[in-house]
Design a protein around this motif. Structure first.
Motif, PDB file in Angstrom:
ATOM      1  N   LEU A   1       1.262  -3.121  13.575  1.00 29.91           N
ATOM      2  CA  LEU A   1       1.782  -2.779  12.251  1.00 29.91           C
ATOM      3  C   LEU A   1       0.642  -2.622  11.250  1.00 29.91           C
ATOM      4  O   LEU A   1       0.645  -1.720  10.403  1.00 29.91           O
ATOM      5  CB  LEU A   1       2.764  -3.850  11.783  1.00 29.91           C
ATOM      6  N   ALA A   2      -0.359  -3.511  11.363  1.00 31.48           N
ATOM      7  CA  ALA A   2      -1.517  -3.430  10.470  1.00 31.48           C
ATOM      8  C   ALA A   2      -2.303  -2.148  10.694  1.00 31.48           C
ATOM      9  O   ALA A   2      -2.857  -1.573   9.749  1.00 31.48           O
ATOM     10  CB  ALA A   2      -2.426  -4.643  10.698  1.00 31.48           C
ATOM     11  N   MET A   3      -2.362  -1.683  11.935  1.00 34.14           N
ATOM     12  CA  MET A   3      -3.054  -0.431  12.229  1.00 34.14           C
ATOM     13  C   MET A   3      -2.329   0.765  11.614  1.00 34.14           C
ATOM     14  O   MET A   3      -2.941   1.776  11.286  1.00 34.14           O
ATOM     15  CB  MET A   3      -3.185  -0.260  13.746  1.00 34.14           C
ATOM     16  N   LYS A   4      -1.014   0.643  11.435  1.00 33.78           N
ATOM     17  CA  LYS A   4      -0.224   1.724  10.850  1.00 33.78           C
ATOM     18  C   LYS A   4      -0.213   1.674   9.324  1.00 33.78           C
ATOM     19  O   LYS A   4      -0.315   2.704   8.653  1.00 33.78           O
ATOM     20  CB  LYS A   4       1.216   1.643  11.363  1.00 33.78           C
ATOM     21  N   LEU A   5      -0.100   0.461   8.763  1.00 33.53           N
ATOM     22  CA  LEU A   5       0.132   0.333   7.324  1.00 33.53           C
ATOM     23  C   LEU A   5      -1.005  -0.330   6.557  1.00 33.53           C
ATOM     24  O   LEU A   5      -0.943  -0.419   5.336  1.00 33.53           O
ATOM     25  CB  LEU A   5       1.419  -0.489   7.082  1.00 33.53           C
ATOM     26  N   SER A   6      -2.022  -0.828   7.238  1.00 35.03           N
ATOM     27  CA  SER A   6      -3.098  -1.666   6.694  1.00 35.03           C
ATOM     28  C   SER A   6      -2.673  -3.143   6.740  1.00 35.03           C
ATOM     29  O   SER A   6      -1.493  -3.479   6.657  1.00 35.03           O
ATOM     30  CB  SER A   6      -3.499  -1.280   5.268  1.00 35.03           C
ATOM     31  N   LYS A   7      -3.673  -3.992   6.849  1.00 30.11           N
ATOM     32  CA  LYS A   7      -3.425  -5.404   7.103  1.00 30.11           C
ATOM     33  C   LYS A   7      -2.708  -6.093   5.944  1.00 30.11           C
ATOM     34  O   LYS A   7      -1.813  -6.916   6.153  1.00 30.11           O
ATOM     35  CB  LYS A   7      -4.755  -6.110   7.391  1.00 30.11           C
ATOM     36  N   HIS A   8      -3.089  -5.774   4.716  1.00 29.63           N
ATOM     37  CA  HIS A   8      -2.499  -6.477   3.579  1.00 29.63           C
ATOM     38  C   HIS A   8      -1.018  -6.147   3.428  1.00 29.63           C
ATOM     39  O   HIS A   8      -0.217  -7.008   3.042  1.00 29.63           O
ATOM     40  CB  HIS A   8      -3.270  -6.172   2.295  1.00 29.63           C
ATOM     41  N   ARG A   9      -0.626  -4.909   3.741  1.00 34.24           N
ATOM     42  CA  ARG A   9       0.796  -4.561   3.675  1.00 34.24           C
ATOM     43  C   ARG A   9       1.580  -5.258   4.785  1.00 34.24           C
ATOM     44  O   ARG A   9       2.732  -5.657   4.574  1.00 34.24           O
ATOM     45  CB  ARG A   9       0.967  -3.048   3.761  1.00 34.24           C
ATOM     46  N   ALA A  10       0.970  -5.397   5.941  1.00 32.05           N
ATOM     47  CA  ALA A  10       1.628  -6.114   7.040  1.00 32.05           C
ATOM     48  C   ALA A  10       1.859  -7.581   6.667  1.00 32.05           C
ATOM     49  O   ALA A  10       2.884  -8.174   7.031  1.00 32.05           O
ATOM     50  CB  ALA A  10       0.789  -6.012   8.309  1.00 32.05           C
ATOM     51  N   VAL A  11       0.920  -8.192   5.934  1.00 33.16           N
ATOM     52  CA  VAL A  11       1.096  -9.570   5.468  1.00 33.16           C
ATOM     53  C   VAL A  11       2.306  -9.672   4.543  1.00 33.16           C
ATOM     54  O   VAL A  11       3.118 -10.604   4.657  1.00 33.16           O
ATOM     55  CB  VAL A  11      -0.171 -10.066   4.736  1.00 33.16           C
ATOM     56  N   MET A  12       2.449  -8.739   3.629  1.00 30.48           N
ATOM     57  CA  MET A  12       3.570  -8.778   2.685  1.00 30.48           C
ATOM     58  C   MET A  12       4.914  -8.652   3.406  1.00 30.48           C
ATOM     59  O   MET A  12       5.874  -9.361   3.084  1.00 30.48           O
ATOM     60  CB  MET A  12       3.413  -7.665   1.645  1.00 30.48           C
ATOM     61  N   ILE A  13       4.977  -7.775   4.395  1.00 29.51           N
ATOM     62  CA  ILE A  13       6.215  -7.604   5.150  1.00 29.51           C
ATOM     63  C   ILE A  13       6.546  -8.860   5.936  1.00 29.51           C
ATOM     64  O   ILE A  13       7.683  -9.356   5.926  1.00 29.51           O
ATOM     65  CB  ILE A  13       6.095  -6.383   6.082  1.00 29.51           C
ATOM     66  N   MET A  15       7.315 -13.294  12.983  1.00 28.97           N
ATOM     67  CA  MET A  15       6.677 -13.129  11.672  1.00 28.97           C
ATOM     68  C   MET A  15       5.509 -14.106  11.492  1.00 28.97           C
ATOM     69  O   MET A  15       4.430 -13.721  11.024  1.00 28.97           O
ATOM     70  CB  MET A  15       7.704 -13.342  10.561  1.00 28.97           C
ATOM     71  N   ALA A  16       5.721 -15.362  11.873  1.00 29.31           N
ATOM     72  CA  ALA A  16       4.682 -16.381  11.665  1.00 29.31           C
ATOM     73  C   ALA A  16       3.430 -16.093  12.477  1.00 29.31           C
ATOM     74  O   ALA A  16       2.313 -16.405  12.047  1.00 29.31           O
ATOM     75  CB  ALA A  16       5.236 -17.761  12.020  1.00 29.31           C
ATOM     76  N   SER A  17       3.595 -15.494  13.658  1.00 28.78           N
ATOM     77  CA  SER A  17       2.442 -15.246  14.527  1.00 28.78           C
ATOM     78  C   SER A  17       1.457 -14.267  13.910  1.00 28.78           C
ATOM     79  O   SER A  17       0.286 -14.231  14.308  1.00 28.78           O
ATOM     80  CB  SER A  17       2.922 -14.717  15.879  1.00 28.78           C
ATOM     81  N   GLY A  18       1.904 -13.474  12.949  1.00 29.62           N
ATOM     82  CA  GLY A  18       1.019 -12.484  12.351  1.00 29.62           C
ATOM     83  C   GLY A  18       0.145 -12.996  11.234  1.00 29.62           C
ATOM     84  O   GLY A  18      -0.837 -12.338  10.874  1.00 29.62           O
ATOM     85  N   PHE A  19       0.464 -14.171  10.677  1.00 29.19           N
ATOM     86  CA  PHE A  19      -0.287 -14.643   9.514  1.00 29.19           C
ATOM     87  C   PHE A  19      -1.782 -14.785   9.809  1.00 29.19           C
ATOM     88  O   PHE A  19      -2.635 -14.220   9.122  1.00 29.19           O
ATOM     89  CB  PHE A  19       0.278 -15.971   9.005  1.00 29.19           C
ATOM     90  N   MET A  29       6.045 -17.023   0.292  1.00 25.25           N
ATOM     91  CA  MET A  29       6.241 -15.888  -0.610  1.00 25.25           C
ATOM     92  C   MET A  29       5.042 -15.711  -1.550  1.00 25.25           C
ATOM     93  O   MET A  29       4.647 -14.584  -1.871  1.00 25.25           O
ATOM     94  CB  MET A  29       7.529 -16.072  -1.414  1.00 25.25           C
ATOM     95  N   LEU A  30       4.462 -16.801  -2.002  1.00 17.99           N
ATOM     96  CA  LEU A  30       3.244 -16.705  -2.815  1.00 17.99           C
ATOM     97  C   LEU A  30       2.109 -16.072  -2.016  1.00 17.99           C
ATOM     98  O   LEU A  30       1.329 -15.272  -2.549  1.00 17.99           O
ATOM     99  CB  LEU A  30       2.829 -18.097  -3.308  1.00 17.99           C
ATOM    100  N   GLY A  31       2.005 -16.437  -0.727  1.00 17.75           N
ATOM    101  CA  GLY A  31       0.967 -15.855   0.121  1.00 17.75           C
ATOM    102  C   GLY A  31       1.100 -14.350   0.228  1.00 17.75           C
ATOM    103  O   GLY A  31       0.101 -13.616   0.140  1.00 17.75           O
ATOM    104  N   GLY A  32       2.327 -13.867   0.406  1.00 11.83           N
ATOM    105  CA  GLY A  32       2.540 -12.432   0.461  1.00 11.83           C
ATOM    106  C   GLY A  32       2.239 -11.751  -0.860  1.00 11.83           C
ATOM    107  O   GLY A  32       1.669 -10.642  -0.895  1.00 11.83           O
ATOM    108  N   ALA A  33       2.586 -12.408  -1.959  1.00 11.50           N
ATOM    109  CA  ALA A  33       2.351 -11.826  -3.290  1.00 11.50           C
ATOM    110  C   ALA A  33       0.863 -11.651  -3.581  1.00 11.50           C
ATOM    111  O   ALA A  33       0.479 -10.761  -4.354  1.00 11.50           O
ATOM    112  CB  ALA A  33       2.996 -12.701  -4.360  1.00 11.50           C
ATOM    113  N   CYS A  34       0.019 -12.480  -2.975  1.00 12.25           N
ATOM    114  CA  CYS A  34      -1.430 -12.372  -3.187  1.00 12.25           C
ATOM    115  C   CYS A  34      -1.994 -11.043  -2.695  1.00 12.25           C
ATOM    116  O   CYS A  34      -3.078 -10.617  -3.121  1.00 12.25           O
ATOM    117  CB  CYS A  34      -2.155 -13.515  -2.476  1.00 12.25           C
ATOM    118  N   MET A  35      -1.292 -10.388  -1.789  1.00 11.39           N
ATOM    119  CA  MET A  35      -1.786  -9.138  -1.220  1.00 11.39           C
ATOM    120  C   MET A  35      -1.472  -7.912  -2.075  1.00 11.39           C
ATOM    121  O   MET A  35      -1.919  -6.812  -1.774  1.00 11.39           O
ATOM    122  CB  MET A  35      -1.193  -8.951   0.175  1.00 11.39           C
TER     123      MET A  35
END
Length: 474
Positions: free
Chosen positions: A289-301, A334-338, A422-428
């Motif tokens: 997913l990160a390769m498709k959308l970039s890593k920071h967007r994958a974190v938010m999702i 989801m957690a495995s991607g953090f 949710m705060l972690g995702g917002a940081c991106m």
């Protein structure tokens, strides 16, 4: 044209990535045992007061956290014929083994001092192995997409280490055996995994030491300059929150699923195994997913979906294993991607800093991000155990808690993790070091590195040398 080709770098061979990932087996086995089983073992089976266990973990984390910065700085300065990170991998193994032995085979009634001393030993060994693994990975896979792939493989292999620990209480529950022996058995398993994994990594993985360019020397005030960099500041805060949420949850996982949701320890371990094992699928999936959308967007999702699914656990019918397995599966994905994403992003930032300063800083950067994880670990165990004790929840074997105490347990279990993830995702939001920017950084690094005499590549060592190293580790 693929991005790797554009950067002038070859894709890391799958088997090299696979064997390199072996260190994550004992590292993740230790992580799951520490986060879920060891605190409860001391509080419930060894007769150590709940508050004493929580405070010991908190004190050790407070002592251990500054050590990581020294370790990371030392690794970046290391240049030996045996490699930069390979030598540290060998050093960390016996230290970790000593901590595992004395903590997991502890007699009943040990005091706070015993816990603190051997927790420090275990955390030191684990920190050395973890930092050498991730910093080495940053050099092993230099391009943007291949890093997501490599860290996905590292995480997936680490899942197998965690699963091996989870299998022990499940097996004992099937045999209707007491769970008192679960933690000692986990200890022997990890004790054997460490030298085997380290021997495989140092035998089969090449290491190339990046050439230095320029005379920039690191000073104490440069720590502050690193931390306030916009991209790294966002990443540190995101990493802290994304570690604190699941860590908070895991610290009281068994209490929630046994006292609130009506599962046995073995059934709760099966659900936890599902959560962990989905990382084999989830980590590579989030990497893709990160390769498709970039890593920071994958974190938010991933962080958004994780929070929604976590809230749904409160609606689980009591004791229904098949139903509970469904949200635990998706929660685990989801957690495995953090960690996959934040560790790969740290490597990108390390390239940006090496371009500016001409010196390797990967070890130091990973030490800082690891420190945030340790801060989260300290609070997730120390704070949650203190809160549970304060609201009247009794963790002792056979204790009967009131409905009010169980309700407080549920609130502690759910509210904290959702807020922090949710705060972690917002940081991106607004993160700028994306694939295009990193491609340009790698191009400039490759051009500059070509002007300097590169350090030799340290190839896979011979089987005979690996055997000698293994004997020394043991």
């Amino acid at each position: 044209m693929k991005r790797a080709a554009a950067q002038g770098t070859e894709r890391l061979p799958f088997w090299t990535a696979l064997t390199f990932s072996a260190t994550s087996l004992p590292v993740q086995a230790v992580a799951i045992a520490l986060a879920v089983y060891l605190p409860r073992h001391y509080a419930s089976h060894l007769g150590v007061n709940l508050a004493v266990v929580g405070s010991a973990f908190f004190i050790v984390r407070a002592i251990d956290i500054p050590i990581d910065a020294l370790l990371g700085w030392s690794m970046d300065k290391t240049r030996t014929p045996f490699g930069r990170y390979r030598i540290w991998t060998v050093v960390g193994a016996p230290i970790l083994m000593a901590g595992v032995y004395f903590l997991f085979q502890a007699p009943a009634g040990v005091d706070r001092t015993y816990l603190i001393v051997w927790l420090l030993c275990l955390y030191l060994g684990n920190s050395i192995l973890t930092l050498s693994l991730v910093a080495w990975a940053a050099r092993l896979a230099p391009n943007y997409d291949d890093r997501s792939r490599l860290f996905g493989i590292v995480t997936a292999i680490g899942v197998l280490g965690a699963a091996s620990v989870l299998a022990i209480p499940i097996f004992n529950d099937v045999r209707h055996a007491s769970d008192v022996g679960n933690v000692p058995t986990m200890g022997w398993l990890i004790f054997g995994l460490v030298p085997a994994a380290v021997a495989l990594v140092i035998w089969r993985t090449p290491e190339k030491i990046s050439p230095d360019a320029g005379d920039h020397s690191f000073r104490l005030r440069d720590y502050g300059a690193l931390v306030v960099r916009p991209s790294f500041a966002r990443l540190i805060l995101a990493d802290l929150c994304l570690a604190l949420g699941p860590g908070w949850m895991s610290a009281i996982y068994l209490f929630f699923f046994t006292d609130s949701r009506g599962f046995t320890t073995g059934q709760a371990s099966i659900l936890l195994a599902i959560y962990i094992l989905t990382g084999i699928v989830g980590a590579p999936l989030l990497g893709r997913l990160a390769m498709k959308l970039s890593k920071h967007r994958a974190v938010m999702i991933a962080s958004s979906l994780y929070s929604v699914i976590l809230i749904s656990l409160i609606a689980l019918p009591k004791g229904q294993l098949a139903i509970a397995a469904i949200p635990m599966f998706f929660l685990g994905v989801m957690a495995s991607g953090f960690n996959v994403l934040t560790r790969a992003m740290t490597a990108d930032i390390a390239d940006e800093i090496r371009l500016e300063q001409g010196r390797e800083r990967a070890g130091l950067l990973y030490a800082i991000t690891t420190m945030t994880t340790k801060v989260a670990g300290a609070f997730s165990i120390g704070l949650t155990f203190f809160v549970l004790s304060s609201v009247g929840y009794d963790a002792a074997d056979g204790a009967v808690n009131s409905a009010h105490a169980v309700r407080n347990l549920e609130l502690v279990y759910l509210v904290g993790p959702v807020i922090f993830v949710m705060l972690g995702g917002a940081c991106m939001v607004g993160y700028r070091l994306d694939a295009a920017r990193h491609d340009d950084i790698r191009r400039q690094l490759d051009e500059r590195d070509a002007l300097y005499t590169e350090a030799p590549v340290i190839e896979s060592v011979t089987a005979e040398a690996a055997a000698v190293t293994l004997r020394r580790v043991k």
